[in-house]
Design a protein around this motif. Structure first.
Motif, mmCIF file in Angstrom:
data_model
loop_
_atom_site.group_PDB
_atom_site.id
_atom_site.type_symbol
_atom_site.label_atom_id
_atom_site.label_comp_id
_atom_site.label_asym_id
_atom_site.label_seq_id
_atom_site.Cartn_x
_atom_site.Cartn_y
_atom_site.Cartn_z
ATOM 1 N N ALA A 88 0.836 -1.207 0.000
ATOM 2 C CA ALA A 88 0.000 0.000 0.000
ATOM 3 C C ALA A 88 0.868 1.253 0.000
ATOM 4 O O ALA A 88 0.571 2.225 -0.698
ATOM 5 C CB ALA A 88 -0.924 -0.010 1.216
ATOM 6 N N LEU A 89 1.954 1.224 0.777
ATOM 7 C CA LEU A 89 2.880 2.364 0.791
ATOM 8 C C LEU A 89 3.484 2.577 -0.590
ATOM 9 O O LEU A 89 3.638 3.706 -1.063
ATOM 10 C CB LEU A 89 3.998 2.130 1.817
ATOM 11 N N GLN A 90 3.802 1.460 -1.226
ATOM 12 C CA GLN A 90 4.389 1.534 -2.561
ATOM 13 C C GLN A 90 3.408 2.145 -3.555
ATOM 14 O O GLN A 90 3.767 3.000 -4.371
ATOM 15 C CB GLN A 90 4.787 0.132 -3.013
ATOM 16 N N SER A 91 2.159 1.732 -3.477
ATOM 17 C CA SER A 91 1.151 2.235 -4.409
ATOM 18 C C SER A 91 0.879 3.719 -4.207
ATOM 19 O O SER A 91 0.429 4.403 -5.130
ATOM 20 C CB SER A 91 -0.153 1.441 -4.256
ATOM 21 N N LYS A 92 1.171 4.229 -3.006
ATOM 22 C CA LYS A 92 0.998 5.655 -2.722
ATOM 23 C C LYS A 92 2.267 6.461 -3.020
ATOM 24 O O LYS A 92 2.323 7.664 -2.790
ATOM 25 C CB LYS A 92 0.626 5.853 -1.246
ATOM 26 N N GLY A 93 3.293 5.776 -3.519
ATOM 27 C CA GLY A 93 4.539 6.453 -3.848
ATOM 28 C C GLY A 93 5.432 6.705 -2.656
ATOM 29 O O GLY A 93 6.399 7.465 -2.741
ATOM 30 N N LEU A 94 5.139 6.056 -1.513
ATOM 31 C CA LEU A 94 5.929 6.264 -0.298
ATOM 32 C C LEU A 94 7.072 5.268 -0.174
ATOM 33 O O LEU A 94 7.901 5.381 0.707
ATOM 34 C CB LEU A 94 5.021 6.166 0.938
ATOM 35 N N SER A 161 12.582 6.182 2.279
ATOM 36 C CA SER A 161 11.808 7.286 2.830
ATOM 37 C C SER A 161 11.676 7.127 4.343
ATOM 38 O O SER A 161 11.715 6.009 4.868
ATOM 39 C CB SER A 161 10.416 7.318 2.201
ATOM 40 N N THR A 199 4.722 -8.114 -1.096
ATOM 41 C CA THR A 199 5.102 -6.785 -1.574
ATOM 42 C C THR A 199 5.493 -6.790 -3.040
ATOM 43 O O THR A 199 5.102 -5.921 -3.823
ATOM 44 C CB THR A 199 6.272 -6.242 -0.731
#
Length: 202
Positions: A88-94, A161, A199
């Motif tokens: 989910a973090l990846q999909s948000k660009g985080l 990040s 992931t």
């Protein structure tokens, strides 16, 4: 003292391998699966050298209680949950560093990527929770769980990040408490491997 030194050195070497994987595309273009394979094999070799005097996991299985088994299952479920959160973090660009493996119709390439991701996740848990945490536990008790999680996150600082680094601390503490309470890293190692697969392959 010697065990702690070997564990810290192994942790640093494995992190260097990880960073090298991130830099590889700009130096020598290579499919993501083969980058992961090199890191996984390198990590396994480093781990075997650092853990040459550590009892095999079968010793943990032989003395595991029902509570220990339940904790191992909890470790695996937590790993899967954390893998989904990282996705989910990846999909948000985080978490841009978590590059999803490129699509491929080649089963061999997919298999290499699948096995490599799982091996690397397992190696990290055996290193940080089995070797490093065990080495500091006699001196710091539960504080060792927090210290090891902090070291693991610190080794990510600079190319990930702050969100991912902070989440790594949280993940490390959860895995560390389970490993300490159960006396085994089997569940959290499998959980980390499964989480990594979630992931990369969702």
């Amino acid at each position: 003292g010697q065990a702690l030194g070997f564990a810290l050195l192994a942790a640093a070497l494995i992190r260097v391998l990880t960073i090298a994987m991130q830099l590889a595309p700009s130096v020598a273009p290579m499919r993501r699966e083969y980058q992961l394979l090199l890191v996984a094999l390198g990590s396994a070799v480093v781990l075997m050298l650092a853990a040459r005097n550590v009892p095999a996991p079968t010793a943990e299985i032989d003395r595991m209680s029902i509570t220990g088994v339940l904790l191992q299952i909890a470790g695996m479920l937590i790993g899967l949950t954390f893998g989904a959160i990282f996705f989910a973090l990846q999909s948000k660009g985080l978490a841009p560093w978590l590059t999803v493996l490129p699509p491929s119709d080649n089963l061999a390439q997919l298999g290499i990527g699948f096995v490599s991701v799982a091996i690397f996740g397992i190696c990290e848990e055996v290193l940080f929770r089995r070797l490093l945490q065990t080495a500091v536990d006699p001196y710091l008790n539960v504080g060792g769980v927090i210290l090891v999680a902090g070291i693991q996150a610190m080794l990510l600082t600079g190319y990930l990040s702050p969100v991912v680094v902070g989440f790594t601390v949280f993940t490390g503490i959860a895995f560390g408490l389970i490993a300490r309470a159960s006396g085994s890293v089997i569940g959290v190692a499998l959980g980390h491997g499964l989480g990594s697969l979630t992931t990369y392959f969702l």
